[in-house]
Design a protein around this motif. Structure first.
Motif, PDB file in Angstrom:
ATOM      1  N   ARG A 151      -1.890   5.106   2.037  1.00 57.11           N
ATOM      2  CA  ARG A 151      -1.931   4.739   3.457  1.00 57.11           C
ATOM      3  C   ARG A 151      -1.864   5.943   4.385  1.00 57.11           C
ATOM      4  NH1 ARG A 151       1.861   2.669   5.677  1.00 57.11           N
ATOM      5  NH2 ARG A 151       3.501   2.948   4.122  1.00 57.11           N
ATOM      6  N   ARG A 176     -10.458   6.679   8.418  1.00 49.80           N
ATOM      7  CA  ARG A 176      -9.756   5.388   8.452  1.00 49.80           C
ATOM      8  C   ARG A 176     -10.408   4.373   7.513  1.00 49.80           C
ATOM      9  NH1 ARG A 176     -10.638   6.020  13.630  1.00 49.80           N
ATOM     10  NH2 ARG A 176     -11.647   3.990  13.814  1.00 49.80           N
ATOM     11  N   ARG A 177     -11.749   4.356   7.468  1.00 47.59           N
ATOM     12  CA  ARG A 177     -12.444   3.403   6.598  1.00 47.59           C
ATOM     13  C   ARG A 177     -12.112   3.642   5.133  1.00 47.59           C
ATOM     14  NH1 ARG A 177     -17.255   4.259   6.071  1.00 47.59           N
ATOM     15  NH2 ARG A 177     -17.756   5.880   7.606  1.00 47.59           N
ATOM     16  N   GLU A 178     -12.219   4.903   4.712  1.00 48.73           N
ATOM     17  CA  GLU A 178     -11.944   5.216   3.316  1.00 48.73           C
ATOM     18  C   GLU A 178     -10.455   5.058   3.000  1.00 48.73           C
ATOM     19  OE1 GLU A 178     -14.097   6.081   0.675  1.00 48.73           O
ATOM     20  OE2 GLU A 178     -15.456   5.153   2.117  1.00 48.73           O
ATOM     21  N   ARG A 179      -9.607   5.409   3.968  1.00 51.42           N
ATOM     22  CA  ARG A 179      -8.162   5.188   3.790  1.00 51.42           C
ATOM     23  C   ARG A 179      -7.877   3.712   3.547  1.00 51.42           C
ATOM     24  NH1 ARG A 179      -4.509   4.780   8.154  1.00 51.42           N
ATOM     25  NH2 ARG A 179      -6.182   3.502   9.064  1.00 51.42           N
ATOM     26  N   ASP A 180      -8.479   2.861   4.370  1.00 50.51           N
ATOM     27  CA  ASP A 180      -8.267   1.419   4.216  1.00 50.51           C
ATOM     28  C   ASP A 180      -8.784   0.922   2.873  1.00 50.51           C
ATOM     29  OD1 ASP A 180      -7.160   1.428   6.731  1.00 50.51           O
ATOM     30  OD2 ASP A 180      -8.923   0.590   7.727  1.00 50.51           O
ATOM     31  N   ARG A 181      -9.867   1.542   2.392  1.00 50.61           N
ATOM     32  CA  ARG A 181     -10.415   1.158   1.087  1.00 50.61           C
ATOM     33  C   ARG A 181      -9.433   1.507  -0.032  1.00 50.61           C
ATOM     34  NH1 ARG A 181     -13.637   4.031  -2.536  1.00 50.61           N
ATOM     35  NH2 ARG A 181     -15.007   2.766  -3.847  1.00 50.61           N
ATOM     36  N   GLY A 217       0.860  -1.184   0.000  1.00 47.90           N
ATOM     37  CA  GLY A 217       0.000   0.000   0.000  1.00 47.90           C
ATOM     38  C   GLY A 217       0.890   1.225   0.000  1.00 47.90           C
ATOM     39  N   PRO A 258      -5.674   9.894   2.706  1.00 51.23           N
ATOM     40  CA  PRO A 258      -6.256  10.160   4.029  1.00 51.23           C
ATOM     41  C   PRO A 258      -6.239  11.634   4.404  1.00 51.23           C
ATOM     42  CG  PRO A 258      -4.165   9.002   4.232  1.00 51.23           C
ATOM     43  CD  PRO A 258      -4.532   8.966   2.792  1.00 51.23           C
ATOM     44  N   ALA A 261      -6.161   2.060   0.255  1.00 51.60           N
ATOM     45  CA  ALA A 261      -4.962   1.234   0.404  1.00 51.60           C
ATOM     46  C   ALA A 261      -5.237  -0.202  -0.010  1.00 51.60           C
ATOM     47  CB  ALA A 261      -4.469   1.288   1.847  1.00 51.60           C
ATOM     48  N   GLY A 262      -6.471  -0.659   0.228  1.00 56.15           N
ATOM     49  CA  GLY A 262      -6.837  -2.024  -0.132  1.00 56.15           C
ATOM     50  C   GLY A 262      -6.748  -2.279  -1.623  1.00 56.15           C
ATOM     51  N   GLU A 301      -4.363   7.363  12.410  1.00 55.45           N
ATOM     52  CA  GLU A 301      -4.700   6.244  13.290  1.00 55.45           C
ATOM     53  C   GLU A 301      -5.525   6.721  14.486  1.00 55.45           C
ATOM     54  OE1 GLU A 301      -4.269   3.231  12.392  1.00 55.45           O
ATOM     55  OE2 GLU A 301      -3.103   3.837  10.631  1.00 55.45           O
TER      56      GLU A 301
END
Length: 481
Positions: free
Chosen positions: A45, A89-94, A40, A50, A96-97, A166
């Motif tokens: 990330r 965090r949710r959209e960041r993880d999306r 990522g 973010p 990065a995913g 975080e």
């Protein structure tokens, strides 16, 4: 220890590394990708994505604050810190995913997990488990935020930008050290979300600006909203209960101590090259240990080693990393037939409000490369029509053109819609347009871009009056010649 042989080894699986790997594979070479950290990219990330999520939340809050200026009066505003950070965090993880899925889809044999270091110019050791013999190597190891050791000793509340994303809630107070792009973006966003924020700058810098007039305007505009302490030096940071005691010294030598929940250090990033054992790579380095390279080919000297992205400390921006990685990977595949690749016109944007953009050559670069050979045009957005309609009428645009040729060279600006205006002006630079040709382009009404036309008209007028040529010394002015 495992032994692997390949045509191209790429160290780092960030934006530059992935781009280099794909370019080498597209050229028909066997390439491997070595990564010791999380997959990522930095952008997905902990960087551009973010941060823009946090900024978007701040813009929503600020819109409510600004609404009464239009005669619109919303009710009591409540900022739900946990909800804000949950979405970030949710959209960041999306985001990065998506990158992780892309990497996971690559052939397993091409991916090596671990941290690489040179054992010879054509040999890498990955941790203590794999030896990689590579005919060519691309260094794409990225960079790390700088946190001075003496500040870090104050404990985990001294953070860099990565840690912000975080958080599960918004803190009550943050001191931001640094007024570069990251410090300004995050500092303003947190301020607009109800956090008590003070920004400290060792000098008078604002983002990537170098034009004295634009810099002064940016300082004035941003200080109307933000608590910015220019000419401030950090004396000490120490823990004090549940907070940090920050002691600073201003330009007059006066010291002041204030308490914050966090100290966010945003004073720059350092290339991740120190652990690579570059002394064994046989390439020349600068005084900081960063390899010297050709920015058109990304080649280190005449060696089969190339460097791309933040690791070379040139322009730590995602589009630059992608372009550099592609050039490095392609040339690594074709070595020794190394060819210049496409380096696009520089474009940097800070997503503050007003936004800051620097397309093409900036003031400092031109003062060095075109001293006495460039003219300046400008416009203030203070009374620009569309900007005033939107209650965003603040800022300035300065544009630069070359005497004689009339060629458009670049610009610096702080103002509304700068992210879009920056693109238009960068395209004009890359296309080699003259100021006259740009003025022949269509301008709608009423739009912010009409301010660009005003600045270009001012520049066109200035280009009509070049400074006198300096007197040339006579090669032989003795009597009788």
């Amino acid at each position: 220890m495992n032994t692997i042989r390949c045509d191209v080894a790429v160290i780092g699986a960030g934006t530059a590394g992935l781009s280099a790997y794909r370019a080498a594979r597209a050229a028909g070479k066997h390439a491997v990708l070595i990564e010791g950290g999380p997959y990522g990219t930095t952008c997905a990330r902990v960087g551009c994505m973010p941060s823009k999520l946090l900024i978007s939340a701040a813009e929503a809050a600020h819109a409510l604050h600004a609404a009464p200026g239009f005669g619109v009066h919303p009710g009591a505003v409540r900022i739900d810190g946990p909800a804000v950070m949950d979405r970030v965090r949710r959209e960041r993880d999306r985001f990065a995913g998506f990158v992780v899925e892309n990497v996971e889809g690559l052939p397993a044999a091409d991916k090596i997990r671990g941290y690489a270091r040179f054992a010879a110019p054509d040999r890498l050791l990955v941790d203590d488990h794999t030896e990689v013999h590579a005919e060519r190597i691309v260094i794409a190891t990225g960079s790390t935020p700088i946190v001075p050791e003496e500040w870090a000793l104050a404990g985990p509340r001294v953070i860099h930008s990565d840690a912000v994303f975080e958080w599960t809630d918004l803190p009550a107070s943050v001191a931001v050290i640094g007024t570069g792009v990251i410090g300004l973006e995050l500092g303003q966003a947190l301020h607009r979300l109800g956090v008590r924020v003070a920004l400290y700058a060792r000098g008078n810098s604002v983002a990537q600006l170098s034009d004295p007039a634009v810099l002064a305007e940016a300082s004035s505009v941003l200080k109307r909203e933000l608590d910015i302490r220019f000419q401030s030096q950090v004396v000490s940071v120490r823990p004090d209960g549940e907070q940090l005691a920050l002691t600073t010294r201003d330009g007059a030598g006066n010291e002041q101590q204030e308490h914050y929940d966090y100290v966010l250090v945003a004073i720059g990033r350092v290339p991740n090259v120190q652990a690579l054992k570059l002394d064994l790579a046989g390439i020349e380095r600068d005084r900081r240990g960063v390899p010297l390279y050709d920015r058109t080919t990304m080649q280190c000297g005449t060696s089969p080693i190339f460097i791309a992205g933040d690791a070379n400390d040139e322009l730590p921006l995602l589009p630059e990393a992608a372009d550099q990685g592609k050039i490095a990977g392609h040339n690594a595949a074709l070595y020794p037939d190394v060819q210049p690749g496409l380096r696009r016109t520089p474009l940097a944007i800070a997503f503050t409000e007003p936004q800051i953009a620097t397309p093409g050559a900036g003031w400092r670069a031109l003062a060095h490369s075109h001293e006495g050979r460039f003219a300046v045009g400008e416009v203030s957005f203070g009374n620009q029509g569309r900007s005033r309609v939107m209650l965003q009428n603040q800022g300035m645009l300065r544009v630069y053109g070359e005497y004689g040729s009339g060629r458009f060279l670049g610009a610096e600006m702080i103002g509304p819609r700068a992210e879009h205006i920056g693109h238009l002006l960068a395209w004009a630079v890359q296309a080699g347009l003259t100021v006259s040709a740009m003025l022949d382009m269509p301008f709608y009404h009423p739009v912010v871009e009409e301010g660009v036309r005003t600045a270009l008209r001012d520049l066109a007028e200035a280009l009509k009056h070049p400074p006198p040529e300096p007197a040339q010394p006579c090669p032989d002015c003795t009597p009788g010649t």
